[in-house]
Design an enzyme around this catalytic site. Structure first.
Site, mmCIF file in Angstrom:
data_model
loop_
_atom_site.group_PDB
_atom_site.id
_atom_site.type_symbol
_atom_site.label_atom_id
_atom_site.label_comp_id
_atom_site.label_asym_id
_atom_site.label_seq_id
_atom_site.Cartn_x
_atom_site.Cartn_y
_atom_site.Cartn_z
ATOM 1 N N CYS A 178 0.890 -1.174 0.000
ATOM 2 C CA CYS A 178 0.000 0.000 0.000
ATOM 3 C C CYS A 178 0.919 1.212 0.000
ATOM 4 O O CYS A 178 1.195 1.788 1.047
ATOM 5 C CB CYS A 178 -0.873 0.001 1.248
ATOM 6 S SG CYS A 178 -1.813 -1.504 1.467
ATOM 7 N N GLY A 182 4.026 7.435 -0.994
ATOM 8 C CA GLY A 182 5.330 6.898 -1.372
ATOM 9 C C GLY A 182 6.508 7.315 -0.523
ATOM 10 O O GLY A 182 7.653 7.071 -0.907
ATOM 11 N N ASP A 208 -0.359 0.264 -5.312
ATOM 12 C CA ASP A 208 -1.475 0.927 -4.627
ATOM 13 C C ASP A 208 -2.742 0.654 -5.421
ATOM 14 O O ASP A 208 -2.711 0.556 -6.650
ATOM 15 C CB ASP A 208 -1.239 2.439 -4.489
ATOM 16 C CG ASP A 208 -2.053 3.010 -3.330
ATOM 17 O OD1 ASP A 208 -1.503 3.141 -2.220
ATOM 18 O OD2 ASP A 208 -3.256 3.290 -3.527
ATOM 19 N N ASP A 262 1.811 -1.191 4.902
ATOM 20 C CA ASP A 262 1.485 0.059 5.594
ATOM 21 C C ASP A 262 0.024 0.355 5.219
ATOM 22 O O ASP A 262 -0.248 1.164 4.352
ATOM 23 C CB ASP A 262 2.437 1.160 5.104
ATOM 24 C CG ASP A 262 2.334 2.422 5.919
ATOM 25 O OD1 ASP A 262 2.176 2.324 7.140
ATOM 26 O OD2 ASP A 262 2.397 3.511 5.320
ATOM 27 N N CYS A 315 -0.899 4.215 11.072
ATOM 28 C CA CYS A 315 -0.796 5.448 11.849
ATOM 29 C C CYS A 315 -2.076 5.584 12.664
ATOM 30 O O CYS A 315 -2.643 6.662 12.770
ATOM 31 C CB CYS A 315 -0.521 6.651 10.964
ATOM 32 S SG CYS A 315 -1.595 6.783 9.551
HETATM 33 C C1 SAM Z 1 -1.488 4.528 4.887
HETATM 34 S S1 SAM Z 1 -1.554 4.852 3.189
HETATM 35 C C2 SAM Z 1 0.044 4.332 2.684
HETATM 36 C C3 SAM Z 1 1.110 5.349 2.908
HETATM 37 C C4 SAM Z 1 2.419 4.995 2.233
HETATM 38 N N1 SAM Z 1 2.906 3.705 2.641
HETATM 39 C C5 SAM Z 1 3.489 6.034 2.488
HETATM 40 O O1 SAM Z 1 4.367 5.846 3.338
HETATM 41 O O2 SAM Z 1 3.499 7.079 1.808
HETATM 42 C C6 SAM Z 1 -2.548 3.586 2.630
HETATM 43 C C7 SAM Z 1 -2.617 3.411 1.131
HETATM 44 O O3 SAM Z 1 -3.273 2.189 0.914
HETATM 45 C C8 SAM Z 1 -3.992 2.273 -0.287
HETATM 46 N N2 SAM Z 1 -4.972 1.172 -0.228
HETATM 47 C C9 SAM Z 1 -6.171 1.112 0.377
HETATM 48 N N3 SAM Z 1 -6.723 -0.083 0.197
HETATM 49 C C10 SAM Z 1 -5.857 -0.800 -0.531
HETATM 50 C C11 SAM Z 1 -5.871 -2.113 -1.079
HETATM 51 N N4 SAM Z 1 -6.898 -2.928 -0.867
HETATM 52 N N5 SAM Z 1 -4.831 -2.508 -1.828
HETATM 53 C C12 SAM Z 1 -3.776 -1.678 -2.057
HETATM 54 N N6 SAM Z 1 -3.716 -0.431 -1.576
HETATM 55 C C13 SAM Z 1 -4.739 -0.002 -0.825
HETATM 56 C C14 SAM Z 1 -4.563 3.658 -0.267
HETATM 57 O O4 SAM Z 1 -4.868 4.090 -1.572
HETATM 58 C C15 SAM Z 1 -3.433 4.447 0.376
HETATM 59 O O5 SAM Z 1 -2.641 5.039 -0.620
#
Ligand code: SAM
Length: 663
Positions: A178, A182, A208, A262, A315
């Site tokens: 996820c 980035g 993502d 994450d 978080c």
């Molecule tokens: C907490 S953020 C990630 C932050 C990132 N790791 C960073 O450090 O910049 C969660 C991300 O998970 C994505 N997301 C949500 N559900 C998801 C899924 N089923 N599969 C993949 N990505 C997913 C969202 O679009 C979002 O960008």
């Protein structure tokens, strides 16, 4: 780290919707952050009953959550650059801020004690303080230009922890499940390159579910100029298997050495940065996300190699999104996964161990009074190897991290071992979306010609694998040529029928069609660190500090520095250099055996009568800063020059000066 956008559905993840009128009943949450009342009775009640920290710390915990977050950043880059930037931060930037501030209590700026090599810094200033206060204009300019250049990353302190705990090595196959926007992908890539290898054998696959957010990943990857990254767009809960070609030609499922989960979360650990969460927080948010979080983690565990490590992070403060998710997987994994004790890994980091008990509350905060009512899976004790960071521990956001190791197979899907035809993609293409590749012999032929010209003009060594060069389109004139690695290219070729690749590779050559040059492509700065070791001496020019500063200070493409105005040594070097693209190399004299000298490679242009370098504004500022050159032309005080602000734009691209090739 991050959270879902306000009021936005996350359909693909199956997570529920955060509504604007949830939380404490206020309908319009889109208030300026200053006007937000940082209170939510349900939040306080919920975390009190969950016993998220000791009773006597609870007041501190809440008070810290109500204040704005300090600013933090990480320094990155080659050893020589990092050393120089550290010197600049310690000797100039901090002193500058302190001297400028007309106050008895200047801001505290210090390296985070738990981050290796003093490479992460915290300052007790909010982003707003820095943006709005004239005394900090140099600091603000530093943060903007170095971020754009890719030598610092502005990242929340706690968000730096998961990649550090993953212990990434240059040969690792890494999956970021996820990944958007980035910041952690960037850190994973930096760790992959940490030993100085410009083309490591490992890679990072950044995924993502949100297509638009995948383009934030493209921006991150571009900043770091790595050939070892591919961005893909899937729902991680059902991420398809990826395959790679083995040395005997067979194709095998990829098992990743390192995986970062994450996951999407309620984000209440970011209340200091996103105070609007005070308005809409409910206990239901965490409950609704538990399912998707568990499914992502479980899929991650399936894709992990034996002996591989996986980090699960959020978080969120809520044990339902944290310990409960880990606990559920540990129960299902039948001993295949073990929690790794990371409590000693980052000395100096203050944290609480994972919670051993938690309660399930309804949205209305009805706690299950009779514990027998609660499903078995919610109430077993979890061992405290987990790292839980609360805001009052060391003035950060709140965060949760658990590291898992796979010790035996888990939910193995049948391993595929299929033979495929080796697709010979001499100069292939960067896949956009799920477009399928179709063969076009004409284009292959033309590309071979292009490569022949490039190889001969730059005397590129036979060790360079031209199969790793990709182009974006298969028809028509190719504008840019991208470099990827053998392993990443193989992944793209092998998986393009079932994986949606968004982007891969770093720009290595750019078409410039200049009549004076015997090759249609100039060298791009982006991929230069990776391509440099293969370029022949015939196009290399060694430049000293004064000449380099002269070139950097010239921003008029019509009047590049005339060759006779440069040093005799440089004149001699370019005398017999035919017009066209070249590499400019600056090497600082070694001051001490223990310190890596500063070495800079730049894309340059030898005109018929002039010499110049291709640098965007931010990179120019970065280099002048490293060299101690006069920055006054670029280091603008926006408070004094408000009118010019727009023209100081933050989005210049390399070769603002495309006309340079006409000189
Ligand atoms: C907490 S953020 C990630 C932050 C990132 N790791 C960073 O450090 O910049 C969660 C991300 O998970 C994505 N997301 C949500 N559900 C998801 C899924 N089923 N599969 C993949 N990505 C997913 C969202 O679009 C979002 O960008």
């Amino acid at each position: 780290m991050g959270r879902r956008k306000f009021g936005k559905k996350h359909s693909a993840s199956g997570a529920s919707v955060l509504k604007q009128d949830e939380g404490n009943g206020l309908k319009d949450a889109r208030k300026p952050y200053n006007d937000i009342i940082r209170e939510n009775d349900n939040f306080i009640k919920y975390y009190k009953v969950q016993k998220v920290c000791k009773e006597d710390e609870f007041e501190d915990f809440v008070q810290f959550l109500k204040t704005d977050l300090p600013t933090t950043f990480r320094i990155t880059g080659s050893k020589g650059v990092v050393h120089k930037l550290l010197e600049i931060v310690e000797d100039n930037l901090i002193k500058d801020c302190i001297n400028q501030i007309d106050s008895e209590k200047p801001p505290n700026i210090f390296p985070l004690p738990w981050y290796p090599g003093k490479l992460a810094w915290q300052m007790d200033l909010t982003r707003k303080d820095i943006r709005r206060c004239e005394a900090y204009y140099k600091l603000h300019n530093f943060l903007i230009s170095e971020t754009e250049h890719g030598t610092i990353s502005r990242q929340e302190a706690v968000s730096m922890i998961p990649p550090l705990l993953l212990d990434v090595q240059s040969h690792h196959k890494v999956l970021d499940m996820c990944a958007a926007p980035g910041s952690k992908t960037a850190q994973l890539l930096e760790l992959l390159h940490a030993n100085g290898d410009p083309i490591p054998s490992g890679y990072v696959i950044a995924n993502d579910v949100d297509n638009k957010r995948c383009y934030m990943l493209v921006h991150q990857a571009k900043r770091l100029n790595s050939p070892c990254v591919a961005i893909i767009n899937h729902d991680s809960t059902v991420l398809p298997n990826l395959h790679s070609t083995q040395s005997d030609g067979s194709v095998k499922q990829v098992q990743f050495d390192r995986i970062l989960c994450d996951v999407p979360c309620s984000g209440d650990g970011t209340l200091r940065k996103n105070p609007d969460i005070w308005l809409k927080w409910t206990a239901a948010n965490g409950l609704n996300l538990h399912g998707v979080q568990s499914r992502i983690l479980k899929r991650g565990a399936e894709l992990l190699a034996i002996d591989g490590k996986l980090v699960y992070s959020t978080c969120s403060i809520n044990p339902i999104e944290n310990e409960a998710v880990i606990h559920r997987l540990l129960c299902e994994s039948n001993g295949a996964l073990e929690l790794v004790d990371v409590s000693d890994t980052l000395p100096g980091l203050k944290f609480s161990p994972g919670m051993e008990e938690w309660l399930v509350c309804s949205r209305n905060l009805d706690v299950y009074k009779n514990f027998d009512e609660v499903d078995e899976k919610w109430r077993t004790t979890i061992r405290p190897q987990i790292v839980r960071i609360l805001p009052h521990h060391q003035n950060t956001g709140a965060f949760f991290v658990a590291v898992l190791k796979k010790v035996k197979p888990f939910h193995t899907k049948e391993e595929t071992n299929i033979k495929i035809n080796d697709t010979d993609l001499d100069v292939g293409h960067v896949v956009e979306g799920s477009k399928k590749r179709n063969n076009d012999d004409n284009i292959q032929h033309k590309d071979e010609t292009v490569w022949k010209d490039i190889k001969s003009f730059y005397s590129i060594s036979d060790d360079f694998d031209s199969k790793c060069l990709l182009t974006r389109c298969r028809v028509g004139k190719k504008k840019n040529i991208y470099l990827t690695t053998e392993a990443v290219r193989d992944l793209v070729v092998t998986n393009q029928s079932n994986i949606k690749f968004i982007n891969t590779g770093v720009k290595a050559f750019v078409r410039c069609d200049n009549k004076n040059m015997k090759c249609a492509f100039r060298i791009a700065n982006d991929g230069l660190d990776s391509v440099y070791p293969f370029i022949g001496d015939n196009r290399k020019v060694y430049i000293d500090k004064d000449d380099l500063i002269t070139l950097l200070l010239n921003d008029d493409p019509q009047h590049s520095p005339p060759i006779p105005s440069l040093s005799k040594n440089l004149q001699l070097q370019v005398e017999n250099l035919s017009p066209g693209s070249c590499v400019l190399i600056y090497r600082e004299e070694e001051k001490s055996k223990d310190l890596d000298p500063l070495v800079i490679y730049m894309s340059g242009w030898r005109g018929t009568t002039s010499l110049r370098c291709y640098m965007d504004r931010h990179s120019t500022m970065h280099l002048l800063r490293l060299l101690g050159g006069d920055m006054s032309k670029y280091d603008v005080n926006k408070f004094q020059k408000q009118d010019d602000e727009s023209s100081q734009g933050e989005g210049c691209s390399e070769g603002t000066n495309t006309e340079a090739t006409k000189n």
